[in-house]
Write a protein that holds these residues in place. Structure first.
Motif, mmCIF file in Angstrom:
data_model
loop_
_atom_site.group_PDB
_atom_site.id
_atom_site.type_symbol
_atom_site.label_atom_id
_atom_site.label_comp_id
_atom_site.label_asym_id
_atom_site.label_seq_id
_atom_site.Cartn_x
_atom_site.Cartn_y
_atom_site.Cartn_z
ATOM 1 N N LYS A 41 0.702 -1.169 0.040
ATOM 2 C CA LYS A 41 -0.012 -0.014 0.087
ATOM 3 C C LYS A 41 1.076 1.279 -0.054
ATOM 4 O O LYS A 41 1.793 1.332 0.634
ATOM 5 N N GLY A 75 -8.041 8.224 5.505
ATOM 6 C CA GLY A 75 -7.262 7.227 5.703
ATOM 7 C C GLY A 75 -7.420 5.912 5.342
ATOM 8 O O GLY A 75 -6.760 4.836 5.828
ATOM 9 N N ASP A 125 -5.364 2.407 3.969
ATOM 10 C CA ASP A 125 -4.848 0.992 4.668
ATOM 11 C C ASP A 125 -5.951 0.093 4.881
ATOM 12 O O ASP A 125 -5.433 -1.289 4.910
ATOM 13 N N LYS A 147 -2.532 8.566 13.564
ATOM 14 C CA LYS A 147 -3.072 8.429 12.038
ATOM 15 C C LYS A 147 -2.118 7.504 11.288
ATOM 16 O O LYS A 147 -2.373 7.557 10.103
HETATM 17 MG MG MG Z 1 -2.869 7.257 6.001
#
Ligand code: MG
Ligand code: ADP
Ligand code: ASP
Length: 429
Positions: free
Chosen positions: A7, A155, A158, A213
């Protein structure tokens, strides 16, 4: 030959030059004989830009109908990324193909802007891998039962990567980002923060849920549920370092507690600015009042975090709790219009300028005095603690936002986390 998921976050995909470097890194892994699935985020700043456009067109309060359209807009950042990365891989001489979430498909519920992944059909991806292709799949995106595009929350790439790794039983999921691993705290706030070679799954889950984060919390939940081997590492090392060296770098999330038994009592410090505090004063101290207050808040779909009820005087008490800062005004309005008249409370007051700072460590289970050391260290800095919440492996305090960085630095030092002190796991290595 292993099946590996990579990723790459926004900064790692931040320019065409960086995308070419990502392609070179992925090609290196593929040439080493691995089957590769790559999950990139939108180029850095792109999701903010897209959501900014939406706000310009429609500045009013968000309605449920708007959320579907926000996902329609926000998901396009990732579509551009997969196309560019696939092209860059082809330019490297690789066979590569890109997919949007709905093309895989990555199926989610219909909770627009914070959808949850329900299932992933890997048939097409497996066929491509078998044909020798690198498969590039959008992070952040999914599709609901009605065929509507959804996104997984900020986010969320992920989570896409770890969920794909779980569904495909990948040998490892590598999260490439702009720092070289998980640190004792955000290295941008505390330059002395130290990279951890390993962090236990439970600690990572707490760190993520308390504001770090570096990984979206749902990605950590997926990794735990499906035991996905997960590593956080840098995309800023030279792309041509050896696969063997790269495979050992960064921070490994571990599932074995024994390895960490000798670890420091506190492993990391997390913080969050996303909080606001509200207080209902002078409520009758009798059964049912807490449920009346929090019931009204829950009915409005507002999540409550830390809760405090004070000792009563003359049968009246004060009741405080924190909510996400985005929900602050809505919570105040609701308390004033519904709860205050129903309970006869004297007032409803609030403070949006607070933050939460937390210490996390599985060592806290077997040590006493950790919380008191935290409070002492904050008091030495003259920082007033407004609320406290604890669990087996963390203690959180709510303090004024202006003291956040000072508190994080003081605690980082107090719990011997600064880089000048050798870590136990480094000493062993
Ligand atoms: Mg991130
Ligand atoms: P990406 O775009 O790659 O997903 P993010 O910005 O979402 O990257 O996450 C990486 C950032 O997380 C780092 O740049 C760092 O500032 C921040 N961060 C917060 N807490 C930590 C921590 N404990 N360890 C490492 N990074 C952290
Ligand atoms: N592009 C999305 C965001 O900015 C998802 C991600 O980067 O993980 O939140």
């Amino acid at each position: 030959m292993a099946l590996i998921v990579h990723k790459y976050g926004g900064t790692s995909m931040g320019s065409t030059e960086r995308i070419r470097s990502v392609a070179k890194r992925v090609a290196k892994w593929a040439r080493a004989g691995h089957q590769m699935v790559v999950v990139p985020s939108a180029m850095s700043g792109e999701t903010n830009r897209l959501l900014g456009l939406a706000k310009e067109v429609s500045p009013a309060k968000q309605t449920p109908e708007m959320l579907r359209e926000l996902d329609m807009i926000a998901c396009t950042g990732e579509q551009v990324s997969v196309g560019l990365l696939s092209l860059a891989l082809q330019a490297e001489g690789m066979q590569a193909v890109s997919y949007n979430g709905w093309q895989v498909p990555v199926k989610t519920d219909s909770a627009y802007t914070k959808a949850r992944i329900e299932s992933i059909d890997d048939t097409k991806v497996r066929a491509d891998l078998a044909a020798g292709k690198v498969v590039v799949i959008t992070g952040f995106q999914g599709v609901d039962e009605g065929g509507n595009v959804t996104t997984l929350g900020r986010g969320g790439s992920d989570t896409s990567a770890v969920a794909i790794a779980a569904a495909m039983k990948a040998d490892e999921c590598l999260i490439f980002t702009d720092v070289d691993g998980v640190y004792t705290t955000d290295p941008r706030i505390v330059p002395e923060a130290r990279r951890l070679h390993t962090i236990s799954f439970e600690e990572m889950l707490e760190m993520a849920s308390l504001g770090s984060k570096v990984l979206q919390i749902r990605s950590v939940e997926f990794a735990g549920k499906y035991r996905v081997p997960l590593r956080v590492l840098s995309s800023f090392t030279p792309w041509d370092i050896s696969v063997e060296e790269e495979a050992k770098s960064g921070t490994l999330i571990t599932f074995e507690e024994d390895e960490k038994m000798e670890q420091a009592v506190v492993s990391g410090i997390a913080f969050s600015r996303d909080e606001a505090k509200v207080t209902v004063t002078g409520v009758p101290d009798k059964p049912g009042v807490a449920s009346l207050i929090l019931g009204a808040v829950a009915d409005a779909n507002i999540e409550v975090d830390v809760i405090i009820q004070n000792v009563s005087q003359n049968g009246k008490t004060d009741f405080s709790f924190t909510v996400n800062r985005n929900d602050y005004q809505r919570t105040l309005d609701l308390l004033r219009t519904q709860v205050q008249p129903a309970t006869g409370a004297s007032d409803v007051i609030g403070d949006p300028k607070i933050c939460k700072v937390s210490i996390v460590g599985i060592g806290m289970r077997s040590h006493v005095g950790v919380a008191s050391k935290m409070f002492r260290s904050l008091s030495e800095e003259g920082i007033n603690i407004q609320m406290i919440s604890t669990s087996e492996i963390k203690t959180s305090v709510v303090i004024a936002e202006k003291y956040m960085e000072l508190a994080v630095r003081a605690l980082h030092k107090a719990f011997d986390l600064d880089a000048s002190i050798p870590a136990i796991d480094e000493a062993k290595a």
